[in-house]
Enzyme design. Structure first.
Site, PDB file in Angstrom:
ATOM      1  N   GLN A  89      12.770 -17.223   5.257  1.00 45.09           N
ATOM      2  CA  GLN A  89      12.571 -18.846   6.715  1.00 45.09           C
ATOM      3  C   GLN A  89      13.192 -19.018   6.822  1.00 45.09           C
ATOM      4  OE1 GLN A  89      10.079 -21.068   3.688  1.00 45.09           O
ATOM      5  NE2 GLN A  89       9.168 -22.118   6.013  1.00 45.09           N
ATOM      6  N   HIS A 131       5.554  -8.060  12.252  1.00 41.27           N
ATOM      7  CA  HIS A 131       5.792  -7.114  13.127  1.00 41.27           C
ATOM      8  C   HIS A 131       4.643  -6.619  13.548  1.00 41.27           C
ATOM      9  CE1 HIS A 131      10.673  -6.708  11.253  1.00 41.27           C
ATOM     10  NE2 HIS A 131      10.060  -7.273  12.382  1.00 41.27           N
ATOM     11  N   ASP A 151      13.232 -11.658  12.009  1.00 43.16           N
ATOM     12  CA  ASP A 151      14.342 -11.400  11.883  1.00 43.16           C
ATOM     13  C   ASP A 151      15.479 -11.810  12.655  1.00 43.16           C
ATOM     14  OD1 ASP A 151      12.533  -9.186  12.455  1.00 43.16           O
ATOM     15  OD2 ASP A 151      12.224  -8.666  14.437  1.00 43.16           O
ATOM     16  N   ARG A 158      18.647 -25.718  -2.405  1.00 43.69           N
ATOM     17  CA  ARG A 158      17.724 -24.815  -3.042  1.00 43.69           C
ATOM     18  C   ARG A 158      18.257 -23.855  -2.250  1.00 43.69           C
ATOM     19  NH1 ARG A 158      11.063 -24.902  -2.938  1.00 43.69           N
ATOM     20  NH2 ARG A 158      11.464 -23.034  -4.171  1.00 43.69           N
ATOM     21  N   ASN A 186       7.719 -19.401  -6.207  1.00 42.87           N
ATOM     22  CA  ASN A 186       7.243 -20.614  -5.848  1.00 42.87           C
ATOM     23  C   ASN A 186       5.694 -20.370  -4.923  1.00 42.87           C
ATOM     24  OD1 ASN A 186       8.414 -23.272  -3.791  1.00 42.87           O
ATOM     25  ND2 ASN A 186       6.997 -21.846  -2.062  1.00 42.87           N
ATOM     26  N   GLU A 211       9.875 -29.788  -2.814  1.00 43.33           N
ATOM     27  CA  GLU A 211      10.028 -29.695  -1.592  1.00 43.33           C
ATOM     28  C   GLU A 211       9.044 -30.937  -1.346  1.00 43.33           C
ATOM     29  OE1 GLU A 211       8.120 -26.448   0.552  1.00 43.33           O
ATOM     30  OE2 GLU A 211       9.439 -25.249  -0.993  1.00 43.33           O
TER      31      GLU A 211
HETATM   32  C1  NOJ Z   1       5.665 -24.861   0.970  1.00 41.95           C
HETATM   33  C2  NOJ Z   1       6.242 -23.536   1.254  1.00 41.95           C
HETATM   34  O1  NOJ Z   1       6.964 -23.600  -0.262  1.00 41.95           O
HETATM   35  C3  NOJ Z   1       7.460 -23.570   2.707  1.00 41.95           C
HETATM   36  O2  NOJ Z   1       7.990 -22.268   2.469  1.00 41.95           O
HETATM   37  C4  NOJ Z   1       6.959 -24.053   3.719  1.00 41.95           C
HETATM   38  O3  NOJ Z   1       7.838 -23.811   4.445  1.00 41.95           O
HETATM   39  C5  NOJ Z   1       6.738 -25.872   3.404  1.00 41.95           C
HETATM   40  N1  NOJ Z   1       5.661 -25.515   2.611  1.00 41.95           N
HETATM   41  C6  NOJ Z   1       6.097 -26.456   4.923  1.00 41.95           C
HETATM   42  O4  NOJ Z   1       4.917 -26.528   5.025  1.00 41.95           O
END
Ligand code: NOJ
Length: 487
Positions: free
Chosen positions: A37, A57, A70, A95, A184, A395
């Site tokens: 990301q 892609h 990218d 993190r 994750n 998160e």
């Molecule tokens: C959880 C995911 O782990 C993360 O990659 C994502 O961007 C967020 N949720 C927000 O949707």
């Protein structure tokens, strides 16, 4: 006797009144990111392709704005600025996730890509120099492309490759990493993005591949845990666990036992399916029974949910030093008639009906509403269900759609969720050890591309420089880390 009673009363009172509405000193206040990301540099310095490179892609129509990772935030080059931003926020933890194919280009340990290792070394060292703890996720969805042709996570062969990768990562970085996360959000890996699990699996019948994938992920997690435990823990002295997403499902009518059962069933299918084998023993009974029963009616020769051997159950049980939680969603759950037998689907196995409340304040991400009591309830539920484990909120966050810097909604969101976290700690005695905000900056939001912006810092994705600008919420978050209060 009377004196003793008075003493106890006065000590209790003192304790109650001196209780400060503050995060404890050892509570981690941080921010979170993930490799695909933010990093960009997708084919630079020997990085191998991942399934997200191939997917974005080849199937860009499935990404809201046709974009990809990218370049993303270009953090492969701008990592020093990222650390400065973290420093400015005053966070004590950051993190990151490792891109498996940046370290092992074809996913196997046949070749270690030194420039990739150097990148993570530089980043980890810089964080430490700034007194920021790196919290490291091994797998945040970017499977090395090579495994795709095998069916990705539906193929048990990937388990050992993940274990070897984990060992390599502990060996390379574990002298400086105290908090590891193996995987994750396994639920999302297996359900939301199941077309990405491998080229093959998208053709698998629904209601089967999700469970095969979950089964293998649980085993992969356990292998990584045991490798850490046996080979590294003594010298590296860290903690390791998994991060699960938790959609809190509140019974629509808590005095109706059918609604209570339906809500719990949904929680077990979403969360218990991963948490139970790790924190208790085997899949939740309701999951085992319901999938077996519906499979029979659907004419499957055996349950669509694979079975663990006793040895496997024992190997997975207890593989957590804390539990990582990503939380974004609260829904109401109510009972509904048993869905008719048709094509299998995990949602039909889970049954029940879930819905949101239109009065809850929302944000640009349709699934996110501001419902802080949902977080508090789920934290209490974890405490009561799994004997008060350490919890790390890995998160929690809020999305904008536009480029505005005045993000009062995000401030309201963080204040209310941080306050719910404090209530859980101070009033409910839940053992929450930290809170990581998603995210430090706008980034590639998977199939939403760059249309959803989760950042405390705004990133300009049309500027080759990927300029970062603090939103108003940066000031708010700085105040939280400085005062250790919700402000
Ligand atoms: C959880 C995911 O782990 C993360 O990659 C994502 O961007 C967020 N949720 C927000 O949707």
């Amino acid at each position: 006797m009377l004196t003793a009673v008075l003493l106890i009363v006065s000590l209790t009172a003192r304790h109650t009144f001196s209780l400060e509405w503050k995060f404890p000193n050892d509570f981690k206040l941080g921010v979170a990111t993930a490799s695909y990301q933010i990093e960009g540099a997708w084919n630079t310095d020997g990085r191998g392709a991942s399934i997200w490179d191939t997917f974005t892609h080849n199937r860009s129509v499935l990404i809201k704005d046709g974009s990809n990772g990218d370049v993303a935030c270009n953090s492969y080059y701008k990592w020093e600025e990222d650390v400065e931003m973290a420093k400015n926020l005053g966070v004590d933890s950051y993190r990151i996730s490792l891109s498996w194919s940046r370290i092992l280009p074809d996913g196997t340990t046949r070749k270690i890509n030194q420039p990739g290792v150097d990148f993570y070394n530089r980043l980890i060292n810089k964080l430490l120099e700034n007194d920021i703890e790196p919290i490291v996720t091994l797998y945040h969805w970017d499977l090395p492309q090579k495994f795709s042709a095998w069916g990705g996570w539906t193929n048990p062969a990937v388990i050992n490759y993940f274990a070897h990768y984990a060992r390599t990562a502990f060996g390379l970085f574990g002298d400086r990493v105290r908090t590891w996360i193996t995987l994750n959000e396994p639920r999302l890996i297996c359900q939301a993005y199941k077309g990405l699990v491998g080229d093959v699996t998208s053709d698998f019948p629904l209601g089967t591949s999700e469970y095969m994938c979950a089964h293998n992920l649980l085993k992969a997690h356990a292998e990584a845990y045991h490798i850490y435990d046996k080979e590294f823990r003594r010298t590296q002295k860290g903690k390791i666990s998994i991060t699960l997403d938790f959609t809190w499902t509140e019974p629509a009518n808590s005095s109706n036992p059918d609604d209570v059962r339906a809500a719990n069933q949904n929680i077990q299918f979403d969360f218990g399916i991963y948490a139970n084998p790790i924190m208790k023993f085997d899949y939740p009974k309701v999951v085992i029974d319901r999938v077996a029963q519906r499979s029979r009616l659907e004419n499957f020769p055996e349950s669509r949910l694979p079975k663990f051997t006793l040895a496997e159950k024992l190997r997975i049980k207890g593989t957590y030093d804390y539990i990582g939680i990503n939380h974004y969603i609260t829904l109401y759950g109510r009972s509904s008639p048993e869905p008719p037998i048709s094509d299998p689907h995990i949602d039909l196995d889970a049954a029940g009906e879930r819905f949101s409340n239109p009065n809850w304040e929302g944000c640009a991400a349709y699934w996110i509403k501001i419902v802080p009591w949902g977080l508090r309830n789920l934290l209490k539920w974890i405490k009561n269900t799994y004997r008060n484990p350490e919890i790390l909120i890995t998160e929690n966050g809020y999305a904008n759609a536009g480029d505005e810097l005045e993000d009062d909604g995000r401030i309201r969101y963080y204040r209310s969720y941080l306050n719910a976290t404090l209530q859980a700690i101070l009033e409910d005695g839940v053992n929450v050890k930290g809170y990581l905000a998603w995210s430090i900056m706008d980034n590639f939001e998977w199939t939403h591309g760059y249309t959803l912006k989760f950042g405390l810092y705004h990133v300009n994705f049309t500027d080759p420089n990927r300029t970062r600008t603090p939103r108003k919420s940066v000031e708010y978050f700085k105040n939280v880390t400085r005062t250790r209060t919700v402000g």
